[in-house]
Enzyme design. Structure first.
Site, PDB file in Angstrom:
ATOM      1  N   GLN A   3     101.400  -6.801  41.907  1.00 51.29           N
ATOM      2  CA  GLN A   3     100.943  -5.712  40.876  1.00 51.29           C
ATOM      3  C   GLN A   3     102.326  -4.835  40.369  1.00 51.29           C
ATOM      4  O   GLN A   3     101.966  -4.403  39.261  1.00 51.29           O
ATOM      5  CB  GLN A   3     100.238  -4.700  41.957  1.00 51.29           C
ATOM      6  CG  GLN A   3      99.713  -3.533  41.034  1.00 51.29           C
ATOM      7  CD  GLN A   3      98.630  -2.647  41.848  1.00 51.29           C
ATOM      8  OE1 GLN A   3      98.023  -2.957  42.671  1.00 51.29           O
ATOM      9  NE2 GLN A   3      98.665  -1.273  41.586  1.00 51.29           N
ATOM     10  N   ASP A  44      95.962   4.953  47.546  1.00 53.10           N
ATOM     11  CA  ASP A  44      94.614   4.685  47.406  1.00 53.10           C
ATOM     12  C   ASP A  44      93.609   5.555  48.172  1.00 53.10           C
ATOM     13  O   ASP A  44      92.441   5.583  47.718  1.00 53.10           O
ATOM     14  CB  ASP A  44      94.199   3.067  47.972  1.00 53.10           C
ATOM     15  CG  ASP A  44      95.052   2.105  46.838  1.00 53.10           C
ATOM     16  OD1 ASP A  44      94.168   1.429  46.071  1.00 53.10           O
ATOM     17  OD2 ASP A  44      96.119   1.771  46.762  1.00 53.10           O
ATOM     18  N   ASN A  54      98.492   2.924  50.919  1.00 53.56           N
ATOM     19  CA  ASN A  54      98.827   2.571  49.428  1.00 53.56           C
ATOM     20  C   ASN A  54      99.089   1.160  49.665  1.00 53.56           C
ATOM     21  O   ASN A  54      99.035   0.479  50.806  1.00 53.56           O
ATOM     22  CB  ASN A  54     100.070   3.041  49.120  1.00 53.56           C
ATOM     23  CG  ASN A  54     100.174   2.851  47.693  1.00 53.56           C
ATOM     24  OD1 ASN A  54      99.530   2.996  46.668  1.00 53.56           O
ATOM     25  ND2 ASN A  54     101.514   2.425  47.241  1.00 53.56           N
ATOM     26  N   LYS A  55      99.430   0.321  48.615  1.00 53.61           N
ATOM     27  CA  LYS A  55      99.870  -1.126  48.839  1.00 53.61           C
ATOM     28  C   LYS A  55     100.735  -1.489  50.089  1.00 53.61           C
ATOM     29  O   LYS A  55     101.646  -0.801  50.220  1.00 53.61           O
ATOM     30  CB  LYS A  55     100.408  -1.773  47.681  1.00 53.61           C
ATOM     31  CG  LYS A  55      99.495  -1.477  46.410  1.00 53.61           C
ATOM     32  CD  LYS A  55      98.188  -2.077  46.590  1.00 53.61           C
ATOM     33  CE  LYS A  55      97.223  -2.078  45.436  1.00 53.61           C
ATOM     34  NZ  LYS A  55      96.156  -0.874  45.420  1.00 53.61           N
TER      35      LYS A  55
END
Length: 153
Positions: A3, A44, A54-55
């Site tokens: 991403q 997120d 988060n990621k």
């Protein structure tokens, strides 16, 4: 998958922000060399105490940032906060398709049948976060009281 290279790099360039794309495993070495001034990530979901999901890999970056004395910032809309969650341990973590790790596109890069654990997110504790930046303002050293004060909830 990828991403940062696919989406975040494009967004930064479109915004006229000077950015350099690196591989995740380069971060510690660059921090040690003094080549990282600050770290900004998204989130997120953010729990009531300021823990942020988060990621995957964000937790590791926050630990490195704390070790090297580098500011670690979360930029996220206020809609990301979920005040029904007391802390980050309550944030559900999605597990992604194992094929994302076993293959790149149509090319297998891992042995067939290897077990894979592929969580999409990790949780950064609030004590590793220098500030959370929202459209409503900035929460320095986030905690429940500061979050509730800013969000008015």
């Amino acid at each position: 998958m990828l991403q940062g290279a696919r989406l975040t790099a494009w967004e930064l360039m479109e915004g006229g922000i000077d950015a350099v794309l690196i591989c995740d495993n380069m971060a510690a070495s660059l921090m040690q060399a003094g080549k990282i001034d600050a770290i900004f990530t998204g989130a997120d979901r953010i729990a009531a105490n300021g823990d942020a999901a988060n990621k995957i890999g964000t937790l590791g970056l926050s630990i490195l940032a704390k070790h090297y004395g580098i500011g670690f910032y979360i930029a996220a809309p206020s809609s990301t906060f979920d005040l029904t969650l007391t802390n980050g341990a309550q944030i559900p973590i999605e597990e992604r398709n194992p094929e994302e790790v076993r293959a790149v596109g149509q090319s297998m890069v891992a042995p067939e049948g290897i077990n894979v654990y592929n969580p999409a997110f990790d949780v950064t504790p609030a004590e590793h976060i220098s500030a959370i930046i929202t459209e409503k303002g900035v929460i320095d050293r986030p905690d429940k009281d500061k979050i509730v004060s800013l969000l008015g909830t």
